[in-house]
Design a protein around this motif. Structure first.
Motif, PDB file in Angstrom:
ATOM      1  N   PHE A  73       0.801  -1.220   0.000  1.00  0.00           N
ATOM      2  CA  PHE A  73       0.000   0.000   0.000  1.00  0.00           C
ATOM      3  C   PHE A  73       0.840   1.278   0.000  1.00  0.00           C
ATOM      4  O   PHE A  73       0.319   2.351  -0.268  1.00  0.00           O
ATOM      5  CB  PHE A  73      -0.993   0.002   1.161  1.00  0.00           C
ATOM      6  CG  PHE A  73      -2.360  -0.458   0.740  1.00  0.00           C
ATOM      7  CD1 PHE A  73      -3.366   0.451   0.467  1.00  0.00           C
ATOM      8  CD2 PHE A  73      -2.622  -1.803   0.575  1.00  0.00           C
ATOM      9  CE1 PHE A  73      -4.607   0.036   0.047  1.00  0.00           C
ATOM     10  CE2 PHE A  73      -3.863  -2.236   0.145  1.00  0.00           C
ATOM     11  CZ  PHE A  73      -4.863  -1.322  -0.118  1.00  0.00           C
ATOM     12  N   VAL A  74       2.107   1.172   0.306  1.00  0.00           N
ATOM     13  CA  VAL A  74       2.977   2.350   0.298  1.00  0.00           C
ATOM     14  C   VAL A  74       4.084   2.129  -0.736  1.00  0.00           C
ATOM     15  O   VAL A  74       4.909   1.229  -0.586  1.00  0.00           O
ATOM     16  CB  VAL A  74       3.582   2.612   1.691  1.00  0.00           C
ATOM     17  CG1 VAL A  74       4.423   3.883   1.664  1.00  0.00           C
ATOM     18  CG2 VAL A  74       2.476   2.732   2.736  1.00  0.00           C
ATOM     19  N   ALA A 163      -0.177   8.993   4.083  1.00  0.00           N
ATOM     20  CA  ALA A 163      -0.971   9.364   2.916  1.00  0.00           C
ATOM     21  C   ALA A 163      -1.525   8.158   2.169  1.00  0.00           C
ATOM     22  O   ALA A 163      -2.577   8.257   1.530  1.00  0.00           O
ATOM     23  CB  ALA A 163      -0.117  10.199   1.962  1.00  0.00           C
ATOM     24  N   GLU A 164      -0.852   7.012   2.266  1.00  0.00           N
ATOM     25  CA  GLU A 164      -1.220   5.876   1.419  1.00  0.00           C
ATOM     26  C   GLU A 164      -1.792   4.667   2.156  1.00  0.00           C
ATOM     27  O   GLU A 164      -2.497   3.856   1.559  1.00  0.00           O
ATOM     28  CB  GLU A 164       0.000   5.425   0.602  1.00  0.00           C
ATOM     29  CG  GLU A 164       0.539   6.495  -0.345  1.00  0.00           C
ATOM     30  CD  GLU A 164       1.601   5.947  -1.284  1.00  0.00           C
ATOM     31  OE1 GLU A 164       1.370   4.877  -1.878  1.00  0.00           O
ATOM     32  OE2 GLU A 164       2.665   6.572  -1.399  1.00  0.00           O
ATOM     33  N   LEU A 175     -11.480   4.775   2.506  1.00  0.00           N
ATOM     34  CA  LEU A 175     -11.094   3.413   2.130  1.00  0.00           C
ATOM     35  C   LEU A 175     -11.284   3.190   0.633  1.00  0.00           C
ATOM     36  O   LEU A 175     -10.414   2.609  -0.029  1.00  0.00           O
ATOM     37  CB  LEU A 175     -11.921   2.401   2.922  1.00  0.00           C
ATOM     38  CG  LEU A 175     -11.626   2.320   4.426  1.00  0.00           C
ATOM     39  CD1 LEU A 175     -12.686   1.473   5.129  1.00  0.00           C
ATOM     40  CD2 LEU A 175     -10.236   1.749   4.679  1.00  0.00           C
ATOM     41  N   ARG A 176     -12.398   3.654   0.112  1.00  0.00           N
ATOM     42  CA  ARG A 176     -12.663   3.508  -1.321  1.00  0.00           C
ATOM     43  C   ARG A 176     -11.559   4.175  -2.142  1.00  0.00           C
ATOM     44  O   ARG A 176     -11.041   3.591  -3.098  1.00  0.00           O
ATOM     45  CB  ARG A 176     -14.018   4.121  -1.677  1.00  0.00           C
ATOM     46  CG  ARG A 176     -14.382   3.978  -3.164  1.00  0.00           C
ATOM     47  CD  ARG A 176     -15.646   4.751  -3.512  1.00  0.00           C
ATOM     48  NE  ARG A 176     -16.818   4.170  -2.875  1.00  0.00           N
ATOM     49  CZ  ARG A 176     -17.517   4.775  -1.907  1.00  0.00           C
ATOM     50  NH1 ARG A 176     -17.151   5.981  -1.469  1.00  0.00           N
ATOM     51  NH2 ARG A 176     -18.575   4.200  -1.392  1.00  0.00           N
ATOM     52  N   GLN A 177     -11.195   5.370  -1.766  1.00  0.00           N
ATOM     53  CA  GLN A 177     -10.171   6.117  -2.503  1.00  0.00           C
ATOM     54  C   GLN A 177      -8.808   5.442  -2.412  1.00  0.00           C
ATOM     55  O   GLN A 177      -8.094   5.321  -3.414  1.00  0.00           O
ATOM     56  CB  GLN A 177     -10.092   7.551  -1.966  1.00  0.00           C
ATOM     57  CG  GLN A 177     -11.336   8.385  -2.238  1.00  0.00           C
ATOM     58  CD  GLN A 177     -11.319   9.715  -1.500  1.00  0.00           C
ATOM     59  OE1 GLN A 177     -10.531   9.929  -0.575  1.00  0.00           O
ATOM     60  NE2 GLN A 177     -12.211  10.616  -1.891  1.00  0.00           N
ATOM     61  N   MET A 178      -8.436   4.996  -1.220  1.00  0.00           N
ATOM     62  CA  MET A 178      -7.119   4.396  -1.036  1.00  0.00           C
ATOM     63  C   MET A 178      -6.992   3.057  -1.755  1.00  0.00           C
ATOM     64  O   MET A 178      -5.934   2.736  -2.309  1.00  0.00           O
ATOM     65  CB  MET A 178      -6.823   4.235   0.450  1.00  0.00           C
ATOM     66  CG  MET A 178      -6.508   5.547   1.150  1.00  0.00           C
ATOM     67  SD  MET A 178      -5.945   5.303   2.851  1.00  0.00           S
ATOM     68  CE  MET A 178      -5.098   6.859   3.156  1.00  0.00           C
ATOM     69  N   PHE A 179      -8.052   2.283  -1.764  1.00  0.00           N
ATOM     70  CA  PHE A 179      -8.010   0.999  -2.466  1.00  0.00           C
ATOM     71  C   PHE A 179      -8.022   1.213  -3.977  1.00  0.00           C
ATOM     72  O   PHE A 179      -7.306   0.533  -4.716  1.00  0.00           O
ATOM     73  CB  PHE A 179      -9.168   0.108  -2.022  1.00  0.00           C
ATOM     74  CG  PHE A 179      -8.855  -0.728  -0.811  1.00  0.00           C
ATOM     75  CD1 PHE A 179      -8.694  -2.099  -0.917  1.00  0.00           C
ATOM     76  CD2 PHE A 179      -8.684  -0.150   0.438  1.00  0.00           C
ATOM     77  CE1 PHE A 179      -8.381  -2.882   0.194  1.00  0.00           C
ATOM     78  CE2 PHE A 179      -8.376  -0.912   1.559  1.00  0.00           C
ATOM     79  CZ  PHE A 179      -8.223  -2.275   1.439  1.00  0.00           C
ATOM     80  N   LEU A 189     -11.859  -4.541  -1.211  1.00  0.00           N
ATOM     81  CA  LEU A 189     -11.847  -3.924   0.123  1.00  0.00           C
ATOM     82  C   LEU A 189     -12.496  -4.841   1.144  1.00  0.00           C
ATOM     83  O   LEU A 189     -11.935  -5.091   2.220  1.00  0.00           O
ATOM     84  CB  LEU A 189     -12.572  -2.573   0.079  1.00  0.00           C
ATOM     85  CG  LEU A 189     -12.941  -1.938   1.428  1.00  0.00           C
ATOM     86  CD1 LEU A 189     -11.702  -1.718   2.291  1.00  0.00           C
ATOM     87  CD2 LEU A 189     -13.683  -0.624   1.206  1.00  0.00           C
ATOM     88  N   ALA A 190     -13.681  -5.344   0.819  1.00  0.00           N
ATOM     89  CA  ALA A 190     -14.391  -6.231   1.748  1.00  0.00           C
ATOM     90  C   ALA A 190     -13.618  -7.523   1.965  1.00  0.00           C
ATOM     91  O   ALA A 190     -13.473  -8.009   3.098  1.00  0.00           O
ATOM     92  CB  ALA A 190     -15.790  -6.533   1.214  1.00  0.00           C
ATOM     93  N   VAL A 191     -13.109  -8.078   0.878  1.00  0.00           N
ATOM     94  CA  VAL A 191     -12.388  -9.355   0.945  1.00  0.00           C
ATOM     95  C   VAL A 191     -11.115  -9.235   1.769  1.00  0.00           C
ATOM     96  O   VAL A 191     -10.868 -10.037   2.686  1.00  0.00           O
ATOM     97  CB  VAL A 191     -12.050  -9.844  -0.477  1.00  0.00           C
ATOM     98  CG1 VAL A 191     -11.125 -11.056  -0.412  1.00  0.00           C
ATOM     99  CG2 VAL A 191     -13.320 -10.198  -1.236  1.00  0.00           C
TER     100      VAL A 191
END
Length: 328
Positions: A73-74, A163-164, A175-179, A189-191
């Motif tokens: 994620f980073v 930030a990430e 969460l939506r934006q980061m994923f 995201l859910a999984v």
């Protein structure tokens, strides 16, 4: 004739777009059996070494999975989370969300074994990805094929973590934006949130929900009141040391129980509760909760492969580190 020329022009443009997309996909350079010729025993060495660790300490599976998540994620899946800070730079390890990361010594030990067999061939980023997979499969979770060929990054910056990396306090919009920034959708995201079926958290990761949610000494209305009572018995205000199971009763076993907890408003973090704030993630939570995780194992494997492709370095990019904590 003009219409025909326009049609040919459109077809040509479509072909260019297809080729660009194809090249972008191929540029990632990840493939199954990547080390088949250069280090044929790499995956076997890593799997056996991981088994020795998990057989002795199964609770390490969660931290090793978390390492892969925090790495990807980073800056993408480039092993940057493994780098130590230097005199002139604070690395990702120094960021508050990463201070509780564990398993660095495991990765270093396994990397050393691989280096002994095949010096300078297998990246730390690939070791992290394989160890995460093997750790999960060894505690009754799914097994997935890991495309390999990641290269190690040379850059690790503390401030990029904030930030990430999705935080436990994140709402559904964040969460939506980061994923999405990592090429992951709402189902992913859910999984991937289902990874919270294993592991523990320090109290300070969620005690704001128990004692001072809006700054008025209140509790989080999205958290089951009866669960709040139980959590308060374990976590007092200001407690930063006590560990709480994220999936009480089966935190050592990879299963679908996490979704049952979230459906009952017993997810430990605000980011868990946030899954009920979006129609798609909410539907997925209740599907797994009511069907005993009918598709969770398969879905988790697919989402992990997707996450593992995030902004990878391949080809001549980056390097193959000799020691995961230091650039060459």
């Amino acid at each position: 004739m003009a219409t025909c020329q326009k049609l040919l022009s459109c077809l040509f443009l479509q072909l260019i777009v297809i080729l660009m997309v194809s090249n972008l996909s191929n540029a990632q350079g990840l493939k199954l059996g990547y080390y088949h010729k250069t280090c044929p025993n790499a995956e076997s060495i890593i799997q056996k070494a991981t088994y020795r660790v998990i057989s002795r300490a199964p609770t390490l599976a969660a931290p090793l999975l978390r390492l892969h998540f925090h790495d990807c994620f980073v800056r993408g899946c480039d092993g940057s989370v493994l780098l130590n800070s230097t005199k002139n730079n604070l690395a990702e390890k120094a960021a508050v969300p990463n201070l509780s990361l564990r398993g660095f010594n495991v990765i270093d030990s396994i990397k050393a074994e691989v280096e002994e067999a095949c010096p300078g061939v297998v990246s730390c980023a690939d070791v992290v990805a394989l160890v995460a997979r093997d750790s999960v499969s060894m505690i009754h979770g799914p097994y997935w094929e890991v495309p390999l060929g990641r290269r190690d990054g040379r850059v690790s910056i503390m401030n990029q973590v904030f930030a990430e990396l999705p935080a436990p306090l994140a709402n559904i919009t964040t969460l939506r934006q980061m994923f999405a920034a990592k090429g992951l959708n709402m189902k992913d995201l859910a999984v991937l949130s289902g990874g919270h079926t294993i592991g523990t958290s320090h109290c300070n990761g969620f005690t704001n929900r128990l004692y001072n949610f809006t700054g008025r000494g209140d509790t989080d209305p999205t958290l089951d009141p009866n669960y709040i009572v139980k959590l308060r018995q374990k976590c007092k205000p200001g407690d930063t040391k006590t560990l709480v199971e994220m999936d009480p009763g089966s935190f050592k076993t990879f299963d679908e129980a996490y979704f049952t907890l979230v459906a009952k408003r017993r997810g430990l973090f605000q980011s868990d509760a946030a899954l009920l704030d979006d129609p798609e993630t909410k539907a997925y939570v209740f599907l797994q909760a009511t069907t005993h995780g009918s598709t969770f194992a398969k879905d988790f494997a697919e989402s992990m492969v997707k996450m593992g492709r995030a902004r990878v370095l391949t080809g001549n990019q980056g390097e193959i580190r000799k020691h995961c904590a230091f650039v060459n």
